[in-house]
Scaffold this motif. Structure first.
Motif, PDB file in Angstrom:
ATOM      1  N   TRP A   1     -35.703-101.605 -60.088  1.00  0.00           N
ATOM      2  CA  TRP A   1     -35.585-101.117 -61.467  1.00  0.00           C
ATOM      3  C   TRP A   1     -36.003 -99.661 -61.536  1.00  0.00           C
ATOM      4  N   ALA A   2     -37.115 -99.335 -60.874  1.00  0.00           N
ATOM      5  CA  ALA A   2     -37.627 -97.963 -60.908  1.00  0.00           C
ATOM      6  C   ALA A   2     -36.634 -96.982 -60.293  1.00  0.00           C
ATOM      7  N   PHE A   3     -35.981 -97.390 -59.206  1.00  0.00           N
ATOM      8  CA  PHE A   3     -35.041 -96.514 -58.498  1.00  0.00           C
ATOM      9  C   PHE A   3     -33.637 -96.580 -59.072  1.00  0.00           C
ATOM     10  N   GLY A   4     -33.410 -97.482 -60.024  1.00  0.00           N
ATOM     11  CA  GLY A   4     -32.111 -97.585 -60.670  1.00  0.00           C
ATOM     12  C   GLY A   4     -31.062 -98.304 -59.851  1.00  0.00           C
ATOM     13  N   THR A   5     -31.479 -99.109 -58.877  1.00  0.00           N
ATOM     14  CA  THR A   5     -30.521 -99.833 -58.043  1.00  0.00           C
ATOM     15  C   THR A   5     -30.279-101.252 -58.541  1.00  0.00           C
ATOM     16  N   ALA A   6     -30.994-101.656 -59.590  1.00  0.00           N
ATOM     17  CA  ALA A   6     -30.784-102.968 -60.205  1.00  0.00           C
ATOM     18  C   ALA A   6     -30.993-102.828 -61.704  1.00  0.00           C
ATOM     19  N   GLU A   7     -30.300-103.672 -62.444  1.00  0.00           N
ATOM     20  CA  GLU A   7     -30.436-103.669 -63.899  1.00  0.00           C
ATOM     21  C   GLU A   7     -31.781-104.264 -64.302  1.00  0.00           C
ATOM     22  N   VAL A   8     -32.399-103.641 -65.269  1.00  0.00           N
ATOM     23  CA  VAL A   8     -33.663-104.129 -65.802  1.00  0.00           C
ATOM     24  C   VAL A   8     -33.376-105.308 -66.724  1.00  0.00           C
ATOM     25  N   PRO A   9     -34.110-106.409 -66.594  1.00  0.00           N
ATOM     26  CA  PRO A   9     -33.909-107.521 -67.528  1.00  0.00           C
ATOM     27  C   PRO A   9     -34.162-107.059 -68.961  1.00  0.00           C
ATOM     28  N   PRO A  10     -33.370-107.538 -69.889  1.00  0.00           N
ATOM     29  CA  PRO A  10     -33.495-107.079 -71.283  1.00  0.00           C
ATOM     30  C   PRO A  10     -34.907-107.200 -71.861  1.00  0.00           C
ATOM     31  N   HIS A  11     -35.640-108.242 -71.482  1.00  0.00           N
ATOM     32  CA  HIS A  11     -36.975-108.434 -72.055  1.00  0.00           C
ATOM     33  C   HIS A  11     -37.995-107.425 -71.525  1.00  0.00           C
ATOM     34  N   LEU A  12     -37.646-106.682 -70.475  1.00  0.00           N
ATOM     35  CA  LEU A  12     -38.544-105.665 -69.921  1.00  0.00           C
ATOM     36  C   LEU A  12     -38.054-104.247 -70.178  1.00  0.00           C
ATOM     37  N   ASP A  13     -36.841-104.116 -70.680  1.00  0.00           N
ATOM     38  CA  ASP A  13     -36.231-102.797 -70.861  1.00  0.00           C
ATOM     39  C   ASP A  13     -36.661-102.199 -72.195  1.00  0.00           C
ATOM     40  N   ASN A  14     -37.557-101.234 -72.106  1.00  0.00           N
ATOM     41  CA  ASN A  14     -38.062-100.565 -73.300  1.00  0.00           C
ATOM     42  C   ASN A  14     -38.474 -99.141 -72.925  1.00  0.00           C
ATOM     43  N   ALA A  15     -39.140 -98.454 -73.816  1.00  0.00           N
ATOM     44  CA  ALA A  15     -39.560 -97.071 -73.545  1.00  0.00           C
ATOM     45  C   ALA A  15     -40.509 -96.994 -72.349  1.00  0.00           C
ATOM     46  N   TRP A  16     -41.341 -98.013 -72.158  1.00  0.00           N
ATOM     47  CA  TRP A  16     -42.254 -98.006 -71.006  1.00  0.00           C
ATOM     48  C   TRP A  16     -41.480 -98.117 -69.699  1.00  0.00           C
ATOM     49  N   MET A  17     -40.440 -98.934 -69.688  1.00  0.00           N
ATOM     50  CA  MET A  17     -39.625 -99.048 -68.470  1.00  0.00           C
ATOM     51  C   MET A  17     -38.927 -97.724 -68.194  1.00  0.00           C
ATOM     52  N   GLN A  18     -38.494 -97.048 -69.239  1.00  0.00           N
ATOM     53  CA  GLN A  18     -37.866 -95.742 -69.036  1.00  0.00           C
ATOM     54  C   GLN A  18     -38.875 -94.756 -68.440  1.00  0.00           C
ATOM     55  N   ALA A  19     -40.124 -94.838 -68.857  1.00  0.00           N
ATOM     56  CA  ALA A  19     -41.176 -93.990 -68.277  1.00  0.00           C
ATOM     57  C   ALA A  19     -41.423 -94.363 -66.818  1.00  0.00           C
ATOM     58  N   LEU A  20     -41.391 -95.654 -66.502  1.00  0.00           N
ATOM     59  CA  LEU A  20     -41.565 -96.103 -65.120  1.00  0.00           C
ATOM     60  C   LEU A  20     -40.445 -95.556 -64.242  1.00  0.00           C
ATOM     61  N   LYS A  21     -39.229 -95.516 -64.776  1.00  0.00           N
ATOM     62  CA  LYS A  21     -38.070 -95.072 -64.009  1.00  0.00           C
ATOM     63  C   LYS A  21     -38.057 -93.567 -63.743  1.00  0.00           C
ATOM     64  N   LYS A  22     -38.855 -92.806 -64.465  1.00  0.00           N
ATOM     65  CA  LYS A  22     -38.903 -91.358 -64.239  1.00  0.00           C
ATOM     66  C   LYS A  22     -39.517 -91.008 -62.889  1.00  0.00           C
ATOM     67  N   LEU A  23     -40.445 -91.818 -62.433  1.00  0.00           N
ATOM     68  CA  LEU A  23     -41.118 -91.620 -61.136  1.00  0.00           C
ATOM     69  C   LEU A  23     -41.853 -90.282 -61.034  1.00  0.00           C
ATOM     70  N   ASP A  24     -42.095 -89.621 -62.157  1.00  0.00           N
ATOM     71  CA  ASP A  24     -42.769 -88.319 -62.131  1.00  0.00           C
ATOM     72  C   ASP A  24     -44.283 -88.445 -61.947  1.00  0.00           C
ATOM     73  N   TYR A  25     -44.771 -89.631 -61.843  1.00  0.00           N
ATOM     74  CA  TYR A  25     -46.192 -89.907 -61.703  1.00  0.00           C
ATOM     75  C   TYR A  25     -46.586 -90.231 -60.261  1.00  0.00           C
ATOM     76  N   VAL A  26     -45.605 -90.377 -59.379  1.00  0.00           N
ATOM     77  CA  VAL A  26     -45.877 -90.749 -57.987  1.00  0.00           C
ATOM     78  C   VAL A  26     -46.411 -89.552 -57.240  1.00  0.00           C
ATOM     79  N   GLU A  27     -47.579 -89.734 -56.636  1.00  0.00           N
ATOM     80  CA  GLU A  27     -48.186 -88.681 -55.833  1.00  0.00           C
ATOM     81  C   GLU A  27     -48.331 -89.196 -54.410  1.00  0.00           C
ATOM     82  N   VAL A  28     -47.664 -88.545 -53.495  1.00  0.00           N
ATOM     83  CA  VAL A  28     -47.701 -88.956 -52.095  1.00  0.00           C
ATOM     84  C   VAL A  28     -48.662 -88.035 -51.362  1.00  0.00           C
ATOM     85  N   THR A  29     -49.647 -88.622 -50.712  1.00  0.00           N
ATOM     86  CA  THR A  29     -50.583 -87.864 -49.897  1.00  0.00           C
ATOM     87  C   THR A  29     -50.552 -88.437 -48.495  1.00  0.00           C
ATOM     88  N   ARG A  30     -50.889 -87.625 -47.557  1.00  0.00           N
ATOM     89  CA  ARG A  30     -50.899 -88.102 -46.171  1.00  0.00           C
ATOM     90  C   ARG A  30     -52.274 -88.474 -45.748  1.00  0.00           C
TER      91      ARG A  30
END
Length: 94
Positions: free
Chosen positions: A65-94
């Motif tokens: 759902w986050a990567f957009g490779t599958a449809e989000v179930p209707p009961h979970l698809d809301n503004a929060w899911m749209q925020a999850l799909k942005k992925l702008d919060y992921v911080e990768v550290t080594r």
């Protein structure tokens, strides 16, 4: 705690933080845990309830759902899911 009393938001947030950060795969930890860290302070009761439902889902589904490779179930698809799909919060550290 009395079984008839709802859990406090603080307890629910602590439980959600742990479950978000310990998904089982590094990728899911980064996505779900990162989302929680970025947004939990803005959770109201409805958002918390939504996130608790998301935490019950399989990592592979959440990532799809986050990567957009599958449809989000209707009961979970809301503004929060749209925020999850942005992925702008992921911080990768080594």
């Amino acid at each position: 705690m009395n079984d008839n009393q709802p859990e406090s938001m603080e307890l629910r947030l602590r439980r959600a933080r742990y479950r978000a950060d310990h998904r089982g795969t590094k990728e899911a930890d980064l996505v779900v845990g990162g989302f929680f860290e970025r947004h939990h302070q803005d959770f109201d009761e409805a958002a918390m309830a939504w996130f608790e439902i998301v935490l019950q889902e399989q990592d592979v589904d959440i990532l799809a759902w986050a990567f957009g490779t599958a449809e989000v179930p209707p009961h979970l698809d809301n503004a929060w899911m749209q925020a999850l799909k942005k992925l702008d919060y992921v911080e990768v550290t080594r």
